[in-house]
Design an enzyme around this catalytic site. Structure first.
Site, mmCIF file in Angstrom:
data_model
loop_
_atom_site.group_PDB
_atom_site.id
_atom_site.type_symbol
_atom_site.label_atom_id
_atom_site.label_comp_id
_atom_site.label_asym_id
_atom_site.label_seq_id
_atom_site.Cartn_x
_atom_site.Cartn_y
_atom_site.Cartn_z
ATOM 1 N N TYR A 37 0.823 -1.220 0.000
ATOM 2 C CA TYR A 37 0.000 0.000 0.000
ATOM 3 C C TYR A 37 0.849 1.260 0.000
ATOM 4 O O TYR A 37 0.494 2.241 -0.646
ATOM 5 C CB TYR A 37 -1.029 -0.023 1.151
ATOM 6 C CG TYR A 37 -2.271 -0.747 0.697
ATOM 7 C CD1 TYR A 37 -3.214 -0.112 -0.106
ATOM 8 C CD2 TYR A 37 -2.449 -2.086 0.974
ATOM 9 C CE1 TYR A 37 -4.319 -0.788 -0.595
ATOM 10 C CE2 TYR A 37 -3.554 -2.779 0.492
ATOM 11 C CZ TYR A 37 -4.484 -2.121 -0.293
ATOM 12 O OH TYR A 37 -5.568 -2.789 -0.794
ATOM 13 N N ARG A 60 1.875 1.853 -3.521
ATOM 14 C CA ARG A 60 0.741 2.355 -4.306
ATOM 15 C C ARG A 60 0.401 3.788 -3.917
ATOM 16 O O ARG A 60 0.073 4.601 -4.765
ATOM 17 C CB ARG A 60 -0.477 1.445 -4.107
ATOM 18 C CG ARG A 60 -0.252 0.034 -4.628
ATOM 19 C CD ARG A 60 -1.473 -0.815 -4.436
ATOM 20 N NE ARG A 60 -2.574 -0.404 -5.294
ATOM 21 C CZ ARG A 60 -3.844 -0.722 -5.082
ATOM 22 N NH1 ARG A 60 -4.179 -1.434 -4.017
ATOM 23 N NH2 ARG A 60 -4.783 -0.325 -5.913
ATOM 24 N N ASN A 64 -12.217 2.831 -8.161
ATOM 25 C CA ASN A 64 -10.852 3.269 -7.878
ATOM 26 C C ASN A 64 -10.755 3.917 -6.504
ATOM 27 O O ASN A 64 -11.706 4.506 -6.002
ATOM 28 C CB ASN A 64 -10.369 4.244 -8.954
ATOM 29 C CG ASN A 64 -10.179 3.535 -10.284
ATOM 30 O OD1 ASN A 64 -10.213 2.306 -10.324
ATOM 31 N ND2 ASN A 64 -9.990 4.285 -11.340
ATOM 32 N N ASP A 66 -8.054 5.966 -5.930
ATOM 33 C CA ASP A 66 -6.942 6.895 -6.124
ATOM 34 C C ASP A 66 -7.306 8.382 -6.068
ATOM 35 O O ASP A 66 -6.414 9.238 -6.088
ATOM 36 C CB ASP A 66 -6.217 6.584 -7.447
ATOM 37 C CG ASP A 66 -7.135 6.648 -8.672
ATOM 38 O OD1 ASP A 66 -8.127 7.409 -8.662
ATOM 39 O OD2 ASP A 66 -6.836 5.926 -9.659
ATOM 40 N N HIS A 113 -15.152 1.522 -3.362
ATOM 41 C CA HIS A 113 -14.150 0.722 -2.646
ATOM 42 C C HIS A 113 -13.269 1.555 -1.716
ATOM 43 O O HIS A 113 -12.163 1.131 -1.382
ATOM 44 C CB HIS A 113 -13.275 -0.036 -3.660
ATOM 45 C CG HIS A 113 -14.043 -1.080 -4.433
ATOM 46 N ND1 HIS A 113 -13.573 -1.665 -5.584
ATOM 47 C CD2 HIS A 113 -15.251 -1.640 -4.195
ATOM 48 C CE1 HIS A 113 -14.472 -2.543 -6.033
ATOM 49 N NE2 HIS A 113 -15.501 -2.534 -5.215
ATOM 50 N N CYS A 149 -8.343 3.231 11.866
ATOM 51 C CA CYS A 149 -7.880 2.272 12.868
ATOM 52 C C CYS A 149 -8.651 0.964 12.692
ATOM 53 O O CYS A 149 -9.822 0.974 12.308
ATOM 54 C CB CYS A 149 -8.097 2.829 14.270
ATOM 55 S SG CYS A 149 -7.507 1.694 15.559
ATOM 56 N N GLY A 170 -12.703 1.150 -18.357
ATOM 57 C CA GLY A 170 -11.485 0.629 -17.727
ATOM 58 C C GLY A 170 -11.727 -0.313 -16.573
ATOM 59 O O GLY A 170 -10.977 -0.312 -15.604
ATOM 60 N N THR A 171 -12.765 -1.130 -16.687
ATOM 61 C CA THR A 171 -12.963 -2.141 -15.645
ATOM 62 C C THR A 171 -13.182 -3.499 -16.290
ATOM 63 O O THR A 171 -13.880 -3.610 -17.297
ATOM 64 C CB THR A 171 -14.135 -1.792 -14.694
ATOM 65 O OG1 THR A 171 -14.438 -2.933 -13.885
ATOM 66 C CG2 THR A 171 -15.384 -1.326 -15.416
ATOM 67 N N SER A 172 -12.564 -4.519 -15.670
ATOM 68 C CA SER A 172 -12.709 -5.881 -16.194
ATOM 69 C C SER A 172 -14.092 -6.447 -15.848
ATOM 70 O O SER A 172 -14.478 -7.484 -16.361
ATOM 71 C CB SER A 172 -11.615 -6.778 -15.604
ATOM 72 O OG SER A 172 -11.683 -6.747 -14.187
HETATM 73 P P1 NAD Z 1 -8.859 -4.557 -13.346
HETATM 74 O O1 NAD Z 1 -7.408 -4.416 -13.112
HETATM 75 O O2 NAD Z 1 -9.526 -5.835 -13.031
HETATM 76 O O3 NAD Z 1 -9.154 -4.289 -14.895
HETATM 77 C C1 NAD Z 1 -8.628 -3.172 -15.565
HETATM 78 C C2 NAD Z 1 -9.348 -3.052 -16.890
HETATM 79 O O4 NAD Z 1 -8.916 -1.844 -17.510
HETATM 80 C C3 NAD Z 1 -9.044 -4.201 -17.869
HETATM 81 O O5 NAD Z 1 -10.261 -4.678 -18.417
HETATM 82 C C4 NAD Z 1 -8.180 -3.533 -18.950
HETATM 83 O O6 NAD Z 1 -8.385 -4.073 -20.226
HETATM 84 C C5 NAD Z 1 -8.659 -2.093 -18.871
HETATM 85 N N1 NAD Z 1 -7.685 -1.076 -19.293
HETATM 86 C C6 NAD Z 1 -6.329 -1.118 -19.179
HETATM 87 N N2 NAD Z 1 -5.796 0.028 -19.635
HETATM 88 C C7 NAD Z 1 -6.842 0.817 -20.023
HETATM 89 C C8 NAD Z 1 -6.931 2.132 -20.559
HETATM 90 N N3 NAD Z 1 -5.841 2.882 -20.767
HETATM 91 N N4 NAD Z 1 -8.162 2.634 -20.842
HETATM 92 C C9 NAD Z 1 -9.277 1.893 -20.625
HETATM 93 N N5 NAD Z 1 -9.252 0.636 -20.127
HETATM 94 C C10 NAD Z 1 -8.036 0.112 -19.815
HETATM 95 O O7 NAD Z 1 -9.551 -3.332 -12.589
HETATM 96 P P2 NAD Z 1 -11.004 -3.163 -11.946
HETATM 97 O O8 NAD Z 1 -12.036 -3.739 -12.837
HETATM 98 O O9 NAD Z 1 -11.094 -1.743 -11.532
HETATM 99 O O10 NAD Z 1 -11.018 -4.073 -10.624
HETATM 100 C C11 NAD Z 1 -9.923 -4.221 -9.790
HETATM 101 C C12 NAD Z 1 -10.045 -3.730 -8.363
HETATM 102 O O11 NAD Z 1 -8.792 -3.117 -8.190
HETATM 103 C C13 NAD Z 1 -11.027 -2.675 -8.010
HETATM 104 O O12 NAD Z 1 -11.669 -3.099 -6.861
HETATM 105 C C14 NAD Z 1 -10.209 -1.424 -7.649
HETATM 106 O O13 NAD Z 1 -10.599 -0.932 -6.386
HETATM 107 C C15 NAD Z 1 -8.807 -1.889 -7.526
HETATM 108 N N6 NAD Z 1 -7.742 -1.081 -8.170
HETATM 109 C C16 NAD Z 1 -7.799 0.291 -8.148
HETATM 110 C C17 NAD Z 1 -6.785 1.026 -8.745
HETATM 111 C C18 NAD Z 1 -6.892 2.535 -8.706
HETATM 112 O O14 NAD Z 1 -7.504 3.097 -7.806
HETATM 113 N N7 NAD Z 1 -6.294 3.225 -9.690
HETATM 114 C C19 NAD Z 1 -5.708 0.385 -9.358
HETATM 115 C C20 NAD Z 1 -5.673 -1.026 -9.343
HETATM 116 C C21 NAD Z 1 -6.702 -1.746 -8.760
#
Ligand code: NAD
Length: 237
Positions: free
Chosen positions: A64, A67, A98, A100, A115, A123, A182-184
């Site tokens: 963490y 990150r 996210n 962030d 999230h 704490c 940008g979410t899987s």
């Molecule tokens: P994930 O990592 O599972 O999926 C990321 C997705 O983004 C993929 O489908 C990928 O193809 C796509 N992607 C990659 N680059 C891209 C771009 N430039 N533009 C558009 N799409 C793009 O992420 P998720 O679905 O958010 O789930 C993972 C968990 O991880 C969440 O719960 C989240 O809280 C956490 N997370 C957050 C951050 C952050 O806050 N930035 C970073 C990593 C993980």
């Protein structure tokens, strides 16, 4: 590409964005499942759990802290800014997975953090919580009450903040257009939000360079990165 949906896009009143790690990838923040999404020899999926934390709080905190440093050094990108711009003339709600804070730093006001936030620290026992941007001298950091502190994020196996989740569902059910960026869409329950929107007749648009497990549910899949696709997409509203 957008022609068949042009009328519905133009007439829409309320637009909900569901965003994930991919929208911040072009700000230099690693995703969980992308090719750059690895941390040392550990699987992030195995570190983002309450069990991992209690088993090895120092290791999880080191992850963490890494990150937190990269997130605090990062800047919002064109994708985040495009969404903030759209809110100047349409009703826009962001439901983000996210942690962030980059949507808020791009100027977006209506952001529901499903999230939690990596900047907010709480704490594990008492009610202390605060935004902390400096790094900690020793890990895991301790609260004044003597117990271990943790980031205020939702780990796998933990419930989402219930008030935030209830509000997210309400927005999903009442939007005209939902844009999923940008979410899987593999993390539950956030991945149910497009279904709530679809059941209520919203147009679903996905922005992701890769196919996702819900691509077949979409009215349109834009196979581009968010920083490249979103400035043009929002100009159509
Ligand atoms: P994930 O990592 O599972 O999926 C990321 C997705 O983004 C993929 O489908 C990928 O193809 C796509 N992607 C990659 N680059 C891209 C771009 N430039 N533009 C558009 N799409 C793009 O992420 P998720 O679905 O958010 O789930 C993972 C968990 O991880 C969440 O719960 C989240 O809280 C956490 N997370 C957050 C951050 C952050 O806050 N930035 C970073 C990593 C993980």
């Amino acid at each position: 590409m957008f022609e068949p949906l042009a009328g519905q896009i133009k007439d829409s009143q309320k637009i909900v964005f569901v965003t994930g790690a991919g929208i911040s990838q072009e700000s230099g923040i690693a995703t969980f499942r992308g090719k750059d999404g690895h941390w040392r020899k550990h699987d992030p999926m195995q570190l983002a759990t309450i069990d991992a934390f209690y088993e090895n709080p120092k290791l999880v905190w080191e992850w963490y802290e890494d990150r937190r440093k990269s997130i605090l050094a990062a800047q919002p990108n064109k994708g985040h800014f495009a969404i903030a711009d759209l809110a100047k003339h349409k009703q826009v709600i962001i439901l983000t997975q996210n942690i962030d804070g980059l949507h808020q730093r791009a100027g977006s006001k209506k952001v529901l953090e499903l999230h939690g936030s990596i900047i907010r620290i709480k704490c594990t026992v008492c009610s202390y919580q605060d935004d902390i941007t400096s790094s900690f001298d020793s890990l895991p950091p301790k609260c004044k009450c003597g117990n271990i502190l943790r980031p205020d994020v939702v780990w796998f196996g933990e419930a989402l903040p219930q008030n935030v989740w209830a509000e997210a569902i309400r927005h999903a059910q009442t939007c005209d257009v939902m844009i999923i960026v940008g979410t899987s869409l593999v993390v539950s329950p956030a991945n149910q939000l497009p279904l709530y929107a679809k059941q209520n007749g919203a147009v679903l648009i996905e922005v992701n360079p890769e196919k996702t497990i819900m691509s077949s549910e979409m009215d349109l899949s834009v196979r581009e990165t968010s920083a490249s696709a979103l400035p043009h997409l929002v100009s159509l509203f």
